[in-house]
Design a protein around this motif. Structure first.
Motif, mmCIF file in Angstrom:
data_model
loop_
_atom_site.group_PDB
_atom_site.id
_atom_site.type_symbol
_atom_site.label_atom_id
_atom_site.label_comp_id
_atom_site.label_asym_id
_atom_site.label_seq_id
_atom_site.Cartn_x
_atom_site.Cartn_y
_atom_site.Cartn_z
ATOM 1 N N ILE A 1 0.911 -1.142 0.000
ATOM 2 C CA ILE A 1 0.000 0.000 0.000
ATOM 3 C C ILE A 1 0.950 1.191 0.000
ATOM 4 O O ILE A 1 1.475 1.575 1.042
ATOM 5 N N THR A 2 1.250 1.735 -1.178
ATOM 6 C CA THR A 2 2.390 2.648 -1.308
ATOM 7 C C THR A 2 2.147 4.037 -0.743
ATOM 8 O O THR A 2 3.111 4.760 -0.454
ATOM 9 N N HIS A 3 0.887 4.443 -0.602
ATOM 10 C CA HIS A 3 0.623 5.791 -0.096
ATOM 11 C C HIS A 3 -0.805 5.856 0.441
ATOM 12 O O HIS A 3 -1.753 6.006 -0.301
ATOM 13 N N ALA A 4 -0.919 5.726 1.741
ATOM 14 C CA ALA A 4 -2.228 5.769 2.386
ATOM 15 C C ALA A 4 -2.023 6.099 3.860
ATOM 16 O O ALA A 4 -1.002 6.648 4.254
ATOM 17 N N GLY B 1 2.996 -10.376 4.598
ATOM 18 C CA GLY B 1 4.373 -9.893 4.490
ATOM 19 C C GLY B 1 4.526 -8.544 3.838
ATOM 20 O O GLY B 1 5.649 -8.087 3.607
ATOM 21 N N GLY B 2 3.411 -7.864 3.532
ATOM 22 C CA GLY B 2 3.455 -6.603 2.819
ATOM 23 C C GLY B 2 3.781 -5.404 3.695
ATOM 24 O O GLY B 2 4.010 -5.528 4.904
ATOM 25 N N VAL B 3 3.773 -4.229 3.058
ATOM 26 C CA VAL B 3 4.138 -2.979 3.720
ATOM 27 C C VAL B 3 3.112 -1.909 3.380
ATOM 28 O O VAL B 3 2.697 -1.779 2.221
ATOM 29 N N VAL B 4 2.700 -1.139 4.391
ATOM 30 C CA VAL B 4 1.877 0.045 4.179
ATOM 31 C C VAL B 4 2.750 1.269 4.371
ATOM 32 O O VAL B 4 3.471 1.384 5.365
ATOM 33 N N ALA B 5 2.738 2.167 3.383
ATOM 34 C CA ALA B 5 3.552 3.379 3.432
ATOM 35 C C ALA B 5 2.635 4.589 3.626
ATOM 36 O O ALA B 5 1.580 4.685 2.999
ATOM 37 N N ILE B 6 3.077 5.507 4.471
ATOM 38 C CA ILE B 6 2.222 6.621 4.874
ATOM 39 C C ILE B 6 2.294 7.769 3.879
ATOM 40 O O ILE B 6 3.361 8.183 3.441
ATOM 41 N N GLU B 7 1.117 8.287 3.549
ATOM 42 C CA GLU B 7 0.868 9.322 2.550
ATOM 43 C C GLU B 7 0.934 10.715 3.172
ATOM 44 O O GLU B 7 0.561 10.902 4.331
ATOM 45 N N ALA B 8 1.413 11.716 2.369
ATOM 46 C CA ALA B 8 1.474 13.082 2.884
ATOM 47 C C ALA B 8 0.887 14.113 1.934
ATOM 48 O O ALA B 8 1.041 15.315 2.176
ATOM 49 N N SER C 1 0.436 15.087 12.104
ATOM 50 C CA SER C 1 -0.697 14.220 11.745
ATOM 51 C C SER C 1 -0.216 13.036 10.914
ATOM 52 O O SER C 1 -0.656 11.894 11.100
ATOM 53 N N PHE C 2 0.708 13.294 10.006
ATOM 54 C CA PHE C 2 1.308 12.246 9.177
ATOM 55 C C PHE C 2 1.958 11.171 10.051
ATOM 56 O O PHE C 2 1.736 9.963 9.857
ATOM 57 N N SER D 1 6.187 1.857 6.265
ATOM 58 C CA SER D 1 7.204 2.685 5.636
ATOM 59 C C SER D 1 6.565 4.014 5.239
ATOM 60 O O SER D 1 5.523 4.389 5.780
ATOM 61 N N PHE D 2 7.167 4.693 4.255
ATOM 62 C CA PHE D 2 6.696 6.019 3.874
ATOM 63 C C PHE D 2 6.608 6.164 2.355
ATOM 64 O O PHE D 2 7.524 5.783 1.631
ATOM 65 N N GLY D 3 5.491 6.739 1.886
ATOM 66 C CA GLY D 3 5.306 7.090 0.477
ATOM 67 C C GLY D 3 4.647 8.452 0.408
ATOM 68 O O GLY D 3 3.462 8.561 0.115
ATOM 69 N N PRO D 4 5.397 9.518 0.694
ATOM 70 C CA PRO D 4 4.789 10.840 0.896
ATOM 71 C C PRO D 4 3.932 11.370 -0.252
ATOM 72 O O PRO D 4 3.033 12.177 -0.028
ATOM 73 N N ASP D 5 4.190 10.961 -1.515
ATOM 74 C CA ASP D 5 3.332 11.381 -2.620
ATOM 75 C C ASP D 5 3.418 12.893 -2.840
ATOM 76 O O ASP D 5 2.406 13.572 -2.946
#
Length: 410
Positions: free
Chosen positions: A247-250, A274-281, A298-299, A316-320
């Protein structure tokens, strides 16, 4: 901080602006708004810099192009099909690898609707042509490329797509996109397609063709993204994929109730495989009740919620982010980006920009400073800024050392 071998190249300088293509005034790669650095002590700053120097740093989702200053010209700018990469900004970003999502549905060269096959290939090929004319950014096709970029003071550029509408009902188009360098791909953007449903649709999951596409991406070595897929499609994709997904950016819907963010069920299902969620900005996405004004606090609340939910190994992180006025671009492209479908009904304070996370050049130094300031260990910081992503890529991407060269291999 993670110094890159940048020698001043600017996009398409091998051509003559105004002769070979129409010239537009583009934004500078410095911040448009007041610069913001997470306040840390000299000792903490030294530690943050060392962490970025010693560990692989990856953003799972960005758009590293430079926008035109006059956004009234944006659609005309896009129809020329030339994304101007912010090389100078990338040089100061501290990133060793960036999953770049090009212009996706706004590559409207032949169509006002976007997401057309010809437009995606045009967009992708033009960007790769520009990258081929310089040497700081390399195309990241394997994990070895990422390691080499780190070692050589370069940035590995991973071509990515947020949705798969352009393949229509042609499964082999996934192979073609792989051949063009695409290594990460979403099922649907915001509108549903032949594979599954986007966040605009309240019901419906992965289609029979979507299941075929998931299996083909598993075989090819394209990591799958469900950031813009709806709940059912996200869960179906996670279940049906043989490999971990991104989940690259959420962020966490439990903190801010919008369709754009992910439920606990989806986040936990992703981690369980085994996946990764990356946090959106991107502006006005990862808000919280505690922080209804979007900023790095908030991020990072979304980050800590996900860590507490599924563990440090799966976040992880996917700031977008992008180089330009992100809020104004959202307004200019609200229809193309289906922004209304991602907004909830909770009141929030509009911002001009997300303080501390404005563009690709600024995000990760501030993220690492925040983590250092809040007492995270070196081991855990290394995981969330790149280690967790590399673990998934080592499993999903095709690797001749691990998988052999075909059925005729001895």
């Amino acid at each position: 901080m993670n110094k890159k071998n940048y020698r001043g190249y600017t996009s398409y300088q091998y051509l003559e602006a105004g002769v070979d293509f129409k010239s537009f005034e583009l934004v500078k790669e410095t911040t448009l708004f007041p610069d913001y650095i997470i306040p840390v002590s000299a000792t903490e700053e030294a530690r943050a810099q060392k962490l970025m120097q010693d560990n692989i740093v990856i953003s799972l989702h960005e758009h590293t192009f430079k926008a035109p200053v006059d956004l009234n010209t944006f659609l005309e700018f896009r129809r020329w099909g030339r994304d101007f990469t912010g090389y100078e900004g990338l040089a100061r970003s501290g990133l060793d690898c960036v999953f770049d999502n090009l212009m996706n549905g706004t590559a409207m060269i032949t169509s006002r609707g976007g997401w057309k096959w010809d437009d995606i290939l045009y967009d992708l090929g033009m960007r790769l042509s520009d990258i081929a004319h310089q040497d700081m950014v390399i195309v990241g096709l394997t994990t070895d490329d990422i390691y080499k970029a780190k070692h050589n003071g370069q940035v590995a550029f991973v071509p990515s797509l947020e949705g798969a509408a352009m393949i229509e009902n042609e499964l082999d188009r996934l192979d073609i996109l792989y051949g063009f360098g695409v290594r990460c791909m979403g099922i649907a953007y915001s509108e549903g397609n032949a594979l599954g449903m986007g966040l605009k649709e309240k019901s419906g999951g992965l289609t029979a063709f979507g299941k075929q596409a998931v299996r083909r991406m598993n075989k090819l070595g394209i990591v799958i993204d469900v950031s813009h897929s709806n709940e059912e499609t996200s869960l179906d994709t996670i279940e049906y994929s043989d490999k971990p997904i991104f989940i690259t950016h959420a962020g966490a819907r439990a903190l801010w109730d919008t369709a754009r963010l992910k439920s606990d069920e989806v986040i936990k299902a992703c981690a369980a495989k085994g996946g990764v969620v990356a946090i959106e900005a991107a502006p006005h996405t990862t808000l919280t009740v505690n922080h209804p004004r979007h900023n790095i606090e908030s991020f990072m609340e979304h980050f800590e919620y996900c860590v507490n939910l599924v563990g440090i190994d799966h976040v992880s992180f996917g700031p977008d982010t992008l180089f330009g006025d992100h809020v104004a671009i959202h307004k200019a492209l609200a229809s193309a980006l289906s922004l209304s479908a991602s907004k909830g009904n909770l009141p929030y304070e509009p911002v001009e920009y997300v303080q501390g996370l404005e563009n690709p050049g600024d995000c990760f130094p501030n993220i690492v400073r925040w983590l250092v300031k809040h007492g995270y260990s070196d081991t855990d910081i290394a995981k969330v800024i790149g280690g967790n992503t590399m673990r998934v890529l080592e499993e999903v991407w095709w690797n001749p050392k691990k998988q052999g060269h075909g059925p005729n291999q001895d």
